[in-house]
Design a protein around this motif. Structure first.
Motif, PDB file in Angstrom:
ATOM      1  N   ILE A 209      -0.699 -43.439 -25.705  1.00  0.00           N
ATOM      2  CA  ILE A 209      -1.853 -42.541 -25.841  1.00  0.00           C
ATOM      3  C   ILE A 209      -1.617 -41.511 -26.940  1.00  0.00           C
ATOM      4  CG2 ILE A 209      -3.291 -40.817 -24.650  1.00  0.00           C
ATOM      5  CD1 ILE A 209      -3.647 -43.665 -23.602  1.00  0.00           C
ATOM      6  N   GLY A 210      -0.406 -40.928 -26.955  1.00  0.00           N
ATOM      7  CA  GLY A 210      -0.108 -39.879 -27.926  1.00  0.00           C
ATOM      8  C   GLY A 210       1.141 -39.119 -27.509  1.00  0.00           C
ATOM      9  N   GLU A 217      -1.464 -32.677 -23.628  1.00  0.00           N
ATOM     10  CA  GLU A 217      -1.641 -34.032 -24.162  1.00  0.00           C
ATOM     11  C   GLU A 217      -2.355 -33.986 -25.509  1.00  0.00           C
ATOM     12  OE1 GLU A 217      -4.718 -37.643 -23.216  1.00  0.00           O
ATOM     13  OE2 GLU A 217      -3.668 -36.820 -21.466  1.00  0.00           O
ATOM     14  N   THR A 218      -1.793 -34.685 -26.507  1.00  0.00           N
ATOM     15  CA  THR A 218      -2.423 -34.790 -27.826  1.00  0.00           C
ATOM     16  C   THR A 218      -2.572 -36.268 -28.168  1.00  0.00           C
ATOM     17  OG1 THR A 218      -1.329 -32.753 -28.525  1.00  0.00           O
ATOM     18  CG2 THR A 218      -2.293 -34.130 -30.258  1.00  0.00           C
ATOM     19  N   VAL A 242       7.728 -41.887 -14.647  1.00  0.00           N
ATOM     20  CA  VAL A 242       6.362 -41.605 -14.205  1.00  0.00           C
ATOM     21  C   VAL A 242       6.145 -40.100 -14.169  1.00  0.00           C
ATOM     22  CG1 VAL A 242       4.708 -41.805 -12.313  1.00  0.00           C
ATOM     23  CG2 VAL A 242       6.195 -43.739 -12.873  1.00  0.00           C
ATOM     24  N   LEU A 243       5.176 -39.638 -14.960  1.00  0.00           N
ATOM     25  CA  LEU A 243       4.847 -38.204 -15.002  1.00  0.00           C
ATOM     26  C   LEU A 243       3.977 -37.809 -13.822  1.00  0.00           C
ATOM     27  CD1 LEU A 243       4.747 -35.462 -16.568  1.00  0.00           C
ATOM     28  CD2 LEU A 243       2.734 -36.372 -17.753  1.00  0.00           C
ATOM     29  N   ASP A 244       2.897 -38.548 -13.620  1.00  0.00           N
ATOM     30  CA  ASP A 244       2.026 -38.286 -12.467  1.00  0.00           C
ATOM     31  C   ASP A 244       1.227 -39.527 -12.115  1.00  0.00           C
ATOM     32  OD1 ASP A 244      -0.356 -38.328 -14.114  1.00  0.00           O
ATOM     33  OD2 ASP A 244       0.129 -36.305 -14.752  1.00  0.00           O
ATOM     34  N   VAL A 245       0.771 -39.556 -10.885  1.00  0.00           N
ATOM     35  CA  VAL A 245      -0.040 -40.667 -10.374  1.00  0.00           C
ATOM     36  C   VAL A 245      -1.320 -40.076  -9.789  1.00  0.00           C
ATOM     37  CG1 VAL A 245      -0.170 -42.588  -8.755  1.00  0.00           C
ATOM     38  CG2 VAL A 245       2.023 -42.027  -9.828  1.00  0.00           C
ATOM     39  N   LYS A 246      -2.451 -40.479 -10.340  1.00  0.00           N
ATOM     40  CA  LYS A 246      -3.737 -39.958  -9.864  1.00  0.00           C
ATOM     41  C   LYS A 246      -4.533 -41.099  -9.236  1.00  0.00           C
ATOM     42  CE  LYS A 246      -3.873 -36.387 -13.425  1.00  0.00           C
ATOM     43  NZ  LYS A 246      -4.467 -35.945 -14.711  1.00  0.00           N
ATOM     44  N   ARG A 247      -4.816 -40.918  -7.954  1.00  0.00           N
ATOM     45  CA  ARG A 247      -5.607 -41.909  -7.236  1.00  0.00           C
ATOM     46  C   ARG A 247      -7.011 -41.357  -7.016  1.00  0.00           C
ATOM     47  NH1 ARG A 247      -1.872 -45.629  -5.467  1.00  0.00           N
ATOM     48  NH2 ARG A 247       0.263 -44.812  -5.387  1.00  0.00           N
ATOM     49  N   GLY A 248      -7.993 -42.226  -7.087  1.00  0.00           N
ATOM     50  CA  GLY A 248      -9.362 -41.780  -6.870  1.00  0.00           C
ATOM     51  C   GLY A 248     -10.253 -42.936  -6.462  1.00  0.00           C
ATOM     52  N   GLN A 249     -11.537 -42.648  -6.427  1.00  0.00           N
ATOM     53  CA  GLN A 249     -12.521 -43.685  -6.125  1.00  0.00           C
ATOM     54  C   GLN A 249     -13.639 -43.624  -7.146  1.00  0.00           C
ATOM     55  OE1 GLN A 249     -13.838 -43.553  -1.982  1.00  0.00           O
ATOM     56  NE2 GLN A 249     -12.403 -45.221  -1.546  1.00  0.00           N
ATOM     57  N   ARG A 250     -14.157 -44.779  -7.440  1.00  0.00           N
ATOM     58  CA  ARG A 250     -15.267 -44.864  -8.387  1.00  0.00           C
ATOM     59  C   ARG A 250     -16.384 -45.688  -7.778  1.00  0.00           C
ATOM     60  NH1 ARG A 250     -16.524 -48.745 -12.367  1.00  0.00           N
ATOM     61  NH2 ARG A 250     -14.548 -49.845 -12.008  1.00  0.00           N
ATOM     62  N   LYS A 251     -17.592 -45.155  -7.903  1.00  0.00           N
ATOM     63  CA  LYS A 251     -18.760 -45.898  -7.425  1.00  0.00           C
ATOM     64  C   LYS A 251     -19.478 -46.527  -8.607  1.00  0.00           C
ATOM     65  CE  LYS A 251     -19.792 -43.203  -3.267  1.00  0.00           C
ATOM     66  NZ  LYS A 251     -20.791 -42.327  -2.603  1.00  0.00           N
ATOM     67  N   ILE A 400       2.909 -41.938 -18.014  1.00  0.00           N
ATOM     68  CA  ILE A 400       4.333 -42.273 -18.098  1.00  0.00           C
ATOM     69  C   ILE A 400       4.895 -41.686 -19.388  1.00  0.00           C
ATOM     70  CG2 ILE A 400       5.981 -44.196 -18.224  1.00  0.00           C
ATOM     71  CD1 ILE A 400       3.586 -45.879 -16.897  1.00  0.00           C
ATOM     72  N   LEU A 401       6.083 -41.074 -19.286  1.00  0.00           N
ATOM     73  CA  LEU A 401       6.700 -40.451 -20.452  1.00  0.00           C
ATOM     74  C   LEU A 401       7.990 -41.145 -20.847  1.00  0.00           C
ATOM     75  CD1 LEU A 401       6.390 -36.578 -19.972  1.00  0.00           C
ATOM     76  CD2 LEU A 401       5.224 -38.007 -21.646  1.00  0.00           C
ATOM     77  N   SER A 402       8.168 -41.240 -22.173  1.00  0.00           N
ATOM     78  CA  SER A 402       9.467 -41.601 -22.724  1.00  0.00           C
ATOM     79  C   SER A 402       9.721 -40.582 -23.829  1.00  0.00           C
ATOM     80  CB  SER A 402       9.447 -43.022 -23.285  1.00  0.00           C
ATOM     81  OG  SER A 402      10.661 -43.289 -23.953  1.00  0.00           O
ATOM     82  N   ASN A 403      10.643 -39.660 -23.569  1.00  0.00           N
ATOM     83  CA  ASN A 403      10.775 -38.456 -24.396  1.00  0.00           C
ATOM     84  C   ASN A 403       9.417 -37.743 -24.373  1.00  0.00           C
ATOM     85  OD1 ASN A 403      13.467 -38.966 -24.818  1.00  0.00           O
ATOM     86  ND2 ASN A 403      13.113 -40.107 -26.729  1.00  0.00           N
ATOM     87  N   ASP A 404       8.799 -37.506 -25.542  1.00  0.00           N
ATOM     88  CA  ASP A 404       7.481 -36.841 -25.513  1.00  0.00           C
ATOM     89  C   ASP A 404       6.348 -37.832 -25.791  1.00  0.00           C
ATOM     90  OD1 ASP A 404       7.942 -37.344 -28.140  1.00  0.00           O
ATOM     91  OD2 ASP A 404       7.728 -35.283 -28.851  1.00  0.00           O
ATOM     92  N   ASN A 405       6.642 -39.131 -25.692  1.00  0.00           N
ATOM     93  CA  ASN A 405       5.622 -40.164 -25.912  1.00  0.00           C
ATOM     94  C   ASN A 405       4.903 -40.480 -24.602  1.00  0.00           C
ATOM     95  OD1 ASN A 405       6.216 -40.923 -28.783  1.00  0.00           O
ATOM     96  ND2 ASN A 405       8.232 -41.321 -27.879  1.00  0.00           N
ATOM     97  N   LEU A 406       3.580 -40.355 -24.646  1.00  0.00           N
ATOM     98  CA  LEU A 406       2.774 -40.545 -23.438  1.00  0.00           C
ATOM     99  C   LEU A 406       2.161 -41.942 -23.418  1.00  0.00           C
ATOM    100  CD1 LEU A 406       1.452 -39.317 -20.875  1.00  0.00           C
ATOM    101  CD2 LEU A 406      -0.448 -38.582 -22.348  1.00  0.00           C
ATOM    102  N   PHE A 407       2.436 -42.660 -22.339  1.00  0.00           N
ATOM    103  CA  PHE A 407       1.811 -43.962 -22.092  1.00  0.00           C
ATOM    104  C   PHE A 407       0.951 -43.851 -20.833  1.00  0.00           C
ATOM    105  CE2 PHE A 407       5.214 -45.028 -24.876  1.00  0.00           C
ATOM    106  CZ  PHE A 407       4.876 -46.225 -25.499  1.00  0.00           C
TER     107      PHE A 407
END
Length: 693
Positions: A209-210, A217-218, A242-251, A400-407
């Protein structure tokens, strides 16, 4: 006993309605319009405030005589033409011919051909709506002025047989504009990085992502290989966390019932039907299908509509059907997902829906042709789906982070199908991305890091579906005009349809250039859409139709005079082929005829030799020593035949290929599907297939 007379447009409809109304009514058909503007002259008195000069249509004399005789002997005459502006105008012309008072209650209107709808409508006749008639007259007069004034200019300056039209010329312009965009398009390089990661041997994908620095986040767009290499160098493959896990619902909401336009688009995408075919089949379903013990029954509501509104009765019946068929949890409780605009709420029309939702497609499949069944199922599925609950997805977003790289990895799981139980769109199958059970601070294993070079793509050429969509979005024309408009521009050879995409021809580009140069203020999307809005206002009684035509004609006449004076005669040179005329030795040239291109000798009239253009596909005929050529049927459908016809009678709807079947040595054919093409043995008993990579 003197009967009441009911006049409809089509003979098929007259039979269905005649059975419903019984012996007190005689139902006859006008077979469309009975009066129109003359073909041989303009037919509009410009000096007398654009008064149209209508004449009885040639060949309709015996029918008009019969209608007059029936009307004279009838107890009461009712006019039940189609429930739109065109239908209102036909009733108005019938009233004129039959000497009926348009202010009396003679007009009967219904949106579906069912027993209840017909018997209810016949009890509530109304006067003819002069505003609707005026709106139709305005459209007819405007189209006649544009067509009959610009077309002779094109005949004189380019060649005979050409035509211009208020809507058709804008449609050609859209296709030419898109081709110019494609020609001028400069691809831009961009790169993506995909990480194939795993936890407990479950592999999933995450996309770069960046950067993520100081909890911020950039996003980064990667435009070169050098940038990719820099990012990959900065990735620590041993430290994907793993930086964070966001669970939700979508209609996901169901779709509204079809309008004419959305039906044409979906039938094109899902069924491969042309607009013309879709409207023809819809007309058959509307007018009535013989269901044997139930008699001839109209299966859908009127198919020319801009509305998605549905009657309360239809909603209530659908609600009961859904509860009984799928369960209470699938019903939306009788809500209407139609648009809620003021205009639509007041609209007498409904969206396109089945007249009786309990007539499920599979229950009446034996009474329908293959294509009737496909279209009826599409309409039935869409309507039933519109009365069902939303689909519900569990969603998952993992950073997900690897150093400062965001996936980021995203996934979804369908937990309640709702309306998807019956209706899935052409371009959206139910797709689920599976991600293992991840929690914050999980360390993930890297299976692979995959950089990929990409290039931006030019805009796609229009298909029938996408062209209809853009015409509707721009407000150009009306859904009922799309099918004849597309048929006209193809017939005029302004555009061609290849692999379901529209390409402008050189002729189409040339005509478009002239029209844009001299009639730019008229042949454009904005002006045409504004004119459609004015036609709507005429239909609502807000403005006078003759004022609209007068305002249009002032500027139009000025542009016309200028074009007549300035446009030089344009000579289109014939394309020279490498085929030698066997009669006189000259190189034959490509000509355009009623049924497409053909080869002709340039020595005409001394040498009148002509021959078809053979579109060879470099495949030998399976039956003789000839070659296979691609041909078109009279209806425009592609098929394949042998160059040695008629001596060799080989013919196939599917494209043959050179290779033989490894199982039985019969010839192989290409079967084209939405997802992929397959090569299949022509011998049905063999069944050998393989996917084309």
């Amino acid at each position: 006993m003197t009967k009441n007379l009911l006049i409809v447009e089509s003979p098929a409809k007259s039979k269905t309605i005649g059975k419903i109304l019984g012996r007190n009514y005689k139902v006859v058909a006008s077979v469309g319009h009975i009066r129109d503007l003359p073909k041989s002259t303009l037919g509009i008195d410009i000096e007398n405030n654009f008064e149209p000069r209508y004449i009885n249509i040639r060949g309709k004399g015996p029918l008009i005589k019969e209608l007059k005789k029936e009307a004279k002997g009838a107890k009461k005459v009712f006019l039940a033409t189609d429930p739109d502006r065109e239908g209102e105008a036909i009733s108005w012309h019938l009233a004129h011919i039959l000497d009926l008072d348009t202010n009396e209650n003679i007009r009967v209107e219904f949106n579906e051909i069912t027993k209840d709808a017909i018997k209810s409508a016949i009890k509530k006749p109304r006067p003819i709506d002069s505003n609707l008639v005026d709106a139709q007259q305005a459209r007819r007069v405007l189209d006649r002025l544009v067509g009959y004034k610009i077309s002779p200019l094109l005949w004189k300056k380019i060649r005979k047989g050409l035509s211009a039209g208020r809507v058709q010329s804008v449609t050609v312009k859209l296709i030419c504009d898109r081709e110019e965009e494609i020609d001028n398009f400069i691809p831009k390089e961009y790169w993506t990085i995909k990480a194939n990661l795993s936890k407990d041997k479950e592999i999933f994908e995450a996309n770069f992502i960046g950067k993520y620095i100081d909890n911020k986040e950039t996003k980064i767009e990667i435009s070169s290989e050098e940038e990719v290499n820099e990012i990959i160098k900065s990735i620590d493959e041993d430290n994907f966390k793993v930086l964070d896990v966001k669970r939700g619902q979508r209609k996901r909401k169901p779709y509204s019932p079809y309008t004419t336009s959305t039906l044409q688009q979906d039938a094109s995408k899902k069924l491969g039907f042309t607009t013309k075919k879709t409207m023809s089949l819809a007309q058959q379903l509307y007018e009535g299908i013989d269901l044997k013990k139930d008699g001839t029954t109209g299966l859908i509501t009127y198919m020319r509509t801009d509305s998605t509104r549905v009657s309360k009765e239809a909603i209530d019946i659908a609600k009961d059907y859904i509860i009984n068929k799928f369960g209470k949890e699938y019903s939306n409780g009788g809500k209407n997902y139609g648009n809620k605009s003021k205009k639509e709420t007041q609209d007498a029309h409904e969206g396109i829906r089945p007249t009786n939702v309990t007539l499920a497609p599979d229950d009446i499949k034996d009474f329908l042709s293959k294509d009737q069944y496909k279209l009826y199922k599409l309409i039935w599925d869409r309507f039933v789906g519109s009365q069902m609950k939303e689909a519900l997805y569990d969603t998952l977003n993992v950073n997900i982070l690897s150093n400062d790289n965001l996936f980021r990895a995203t996934g979804s799981k369908l937990v309640f199908p709702g309306f998807l139980k019956v209706y899935i769109t052409a371009d959206e199958e139910i797709k689920e991305m599976k991600i293992p059970n991840l929690v914050e601070d999980d360390i993930l294993k890297v299976e692979d890091i995959v950089p990929k070079q990409n290039f931006t793509q030019p805009p796609s050429r229009y298909t029938e579906a996408s062209l209809i969509k853009v015409l509707e979005e721009l407000g150009v024309g009306r859904p009922s005009t799309y099918a004849p408009t597309i048929a006209t521009i193809l017939a005029r050879n302004y555009v061609v349809l290849e692999k379901k995409q529209f390409y402008p021809t050189d002729l189409g580009k040339l005509v478009n250039e002239i029209l844009i140069e001299y009639f730019d203020n008229i042949i454009n999307e904005e002006f045409t859409a504004e004119l459609e809005e004015k036609l709507d206002k005429i239909a609502e009684g807000e403005i006078s139709w003759k004022n609209v035509v007068n305002d249009f004609y002032g500027d139009f006449h000025t542009y016309l005079i200028k074009a007549e004076e300035e446009v030089d005669k344009i000579e289109i040179k014939d394309e020279v082929s490498d085929v030698i005329c066997e009669k006189c030795g000259k190189n034959m040239v490509v000509k355009h005829g009623k049924f497409g291109k053909f080869l002709a000798c340039p020595g005409y009239p001394e040498c009148k030799n002509t021959k078809p253009i053979l579109d060879e596909i470099n495949v030998k005929c399976p039956k003789c020593d000839g070659m296979i050529v691609r041909k078109r049927s009279k209806k425009g459908r592609t098929f394949y035949g042998c160059t040695n016809y008629p001596e060799c009678d080989f013919v196939s709807w599917d494209e043959p290929v050179e290779e033989k079947c490894p199982n039985c040595s019969e010839y192989m054919i290409i079967k084209r599907n939405k997802k992929n093409d397959i090569i299949k043995c022509s011998n049905k008993e063999c069944g050998y297939t393989k996917t084309i990579e």
